[in-house]
Design a protein around this motif. Structure first.
Motif, PDB file in Angstrom:
ATOM      1  N   HIS A  28      39.407  50.096  38.560  1.00  0.00           N
ATOM      2  CA  HIS A  28      40.050  49.080  37.997  1.00  0.00           C
ATOM      3  C   HIS A  28      39.182  48.209  36.974  1.00  0.00           C
ATOM      4  O   HIS A  28      39.522  47.837  35.865  1.00  0.00           O
ATOM      5  CB  HIS A  28      41.000  48.138  38.435  1.00  0.00           C
ATOM      6  N   PHE A  29      37.946  47.910  37.616  1.00  0.00           N
ATOM      7  CA  PHE A  29      37.016  47.017  37.128  1.00  0.00           C
ATOM      8  C   PHE A  29      35.515  47.417  36.990  1.00  0.00           C
ATOM      9  O   PHE A  29      34.905  46.671  36.193  1.00  0.00           O
ATOM     10  CB  PHE A  29      37.039  45.724  38.140  1.00  0.00           C
ATOM     11  N   ALA A  34      32.151  42.581  36.759  1.00  0.00           N
ATOM     12  CA  ALA A  34      33.454  42.607  35.927  1.00  0.00           C
ATOM     13  C   ALA A  34      34.789  42.062  36.495  1.00  0.00           C
ATOM     14  O   ALA A  34      35.516  41.210  36.056  1.00  0.00           O
ATOM     15  CB  ALA A  34      33.714  44.090  35.426  1.00  0.00           C
ATOM     16  N   LEU A  35      34.945  42.335  37.991  1.00  0.00           N
ATOM     17  CA  LEU A  35      35.982  41.640  38.791  1.00  0.00           C
ATOM     18  C   LEU A  35      35.930  40.232  38.913  1.00  0.00           C
ATOM     19  O   LEU A  35      36.963  39.552  38.788  1.00  0.00           O
ATOM     20  CB  LEU A  35      35.924  42.360  40.220  1.00  0.00           C
ATOM     21  N   CYS A  37      34.365  38.357  36.725  1.00  0.00           N
ATOM     22  CA  CYS A  37      34.686  37.547  35.453  1.00  0.00           C
ATOM     23  C   CYS A  37      36.184  37.635  35.227  1.00  0.00           C
ATOM     24  O   CYS A  37      36.779  36.534  34.772  1.00  0.00           O
ATOM     25  CB  CYS A  37      33.729  38.407  34.447  1.00  0.00           C
ATOM     26  N   VAL A  38      36.706  38.659  35.416  1.00  0.00           N
ATOM     27  CA  VAL A  38      38.319  38.972  35.433  1.00  0.00           C
ATOM     28  C   VAL A  38      38.922  38.038  36.122  1.00  0.00           C
ATOM     29  O   VAL A  38      39.773  37.223  35.734  1.00  0.00           O
ATOM     30  CB  VAL A  38      38.556  40.360  35.562  1.00  0.00           C
ATOM     31  N   THR A  41      38.334  34.681  34.289  1.00  0.00           N
ATOM     32  CA  THR A  41      39.071  34.216  33.224  1.00  0.00           C
ATOM     33  C   THR A  41      40.599  34.194  33.160  1.00  0.00           C
ATOM     34  O   THR A  41      41.168  33.420  32.759  1.00  0.00           O
ATOM     35  CB  THR A  41      38.661  35.564  32.249  1.00  0.00           C
ATOM     36  N   ARG A  42      41.387  35.141  34.168  1.00  0.00           N
ATOM     37  CA  ARG A  42      42.697  35.072  34.466  1.00  0.00           C
ATOM     38  C   ARG A  42      43.121  33.511  34.957  1.00  0.00           C
ATOM     39  O   ARG A  42      44.027  32.750  34.451  1.00  0.00           O
ATOM     40  CB  ARG A  42      43.064  35.890  35.256  1.00  0.00           C
ATOM     41  N   LYS A  45      42.989  31.392  31.644  1.00  0.00           N
ATOM     42  CA  LYS A  45      43.964  31.523  30.915  1.00  0.00           C
ATOM     43  C   LYS A  45      45.376  30.970  31.387  1.00  0.00           C
ATOM     44  O   LYS A  45      46.256  30.397  30.601  1.00  0.00           O
ATOM     45  CB  LYS A  45      44.222  32.985  30.621  1.00  0.00           C
ATOM     46  N   SER A 102      33.316  33.224  29.016  1.00  0.00           N
ATOM     47  CA  SER A 102      34.455  33.779  29.328  1.00  0.00           C
ATOM     48  C   SER A 102      35.303  32.220  29.956  1.00  0.00           C
ATOM     49  O   SER A 102      36.740  32.563  29.987  1.00  0.00           O
ATOM     50  CB  SER A 102      34.672  34.931  30.431  1.00  0.00           C
TER      51      SER A 102
END
Length: 180
Positions: A28-29, A34-35, A37-38, A41-42, A45, A102
């Motif tokens: 997935h990441f 990346a995980l 950061c995601v 970022t979520r 948001k 981000s």
């Protein structure tokens, strides 16, 4: 996991907490960075959902955002994450830069877009919306965030609404449209 153990949390530990296979995370990441950061970022948001609609009282929307923003940014896990990021920034400069973009820059751009819209509608005086975003968001959390990062105090939950209202009162006074 990252809030508890920092960026050094293993993918195995994250996978175990999520009750998925390690490979699922990589599928997935791609990688841990990346995980990470995601995930951040979520979280950023989610704070902006209060501003997503353009209906209703503008001040009420800002108030709801301010309460949500303070709740998220001043939460113990967010403070711990901030401390972690500062301590690890020199070891992981690319990650630090990516997270700055981000999270911090993204949130300021989101707020600037909301303020630009209000300026276009004449609700706020036309100024630099990015500067206004920095001012508003700093007014909402800066002092309390610094106190919490340095472990100087605990916040009084009964004061949250007053602090948001006072910040908005001052901000809206600064950016009030010119009298006709």
């Amino acid at each position: 996991m990252f809030c508890e153990s920092g960026y050094r949390s293993s993918i195995d530990a994250v996978a175990a907490r999520a009750q998925v296979a390690r490979q699922t995370i990589y599928n997935h990441f791609g990688n841990k960075e990346a995980l990470f950061c995601v995930a951040l970022t979520r979280a950023v948001k989610e704070v902006f959902t209060a501003l997503a609609t353009d209906d209703g009282d503008y001040r009420a929307r800002l108030f709801n955002f301010g309460m949500r923003f303070r709740q998220r940014v001043l939460a113990p896990d967010a403070i711990n994450m901030h401390k972690l990021l500062i301590s690890e920034a020199s070891r992981f400069p690319e990650l630090a830069k990516s997270l700055y973009e981000s999270c911090f820059v993204y949130s300021r751009r989101q707020m600037a877009a909301v303020l630009q819209s209000a300026m276009d509608k004449g609700v706020l005086r036309r100024e630099d919306p990015m500067e206004a975003a920095h001012i508003l968001m700093d007014m909402l959390v800066s002092h309390d965030h610094t106190l919490l990062v340095f472990g100087c105090t605990e916040l009084d939950p009964a004061e949250e609404e007053r602090k948001v209202n006072r910040s908005l009162e001052l901000f809206l006074r600064i950016y009030a449209p010119a009298a006709a």
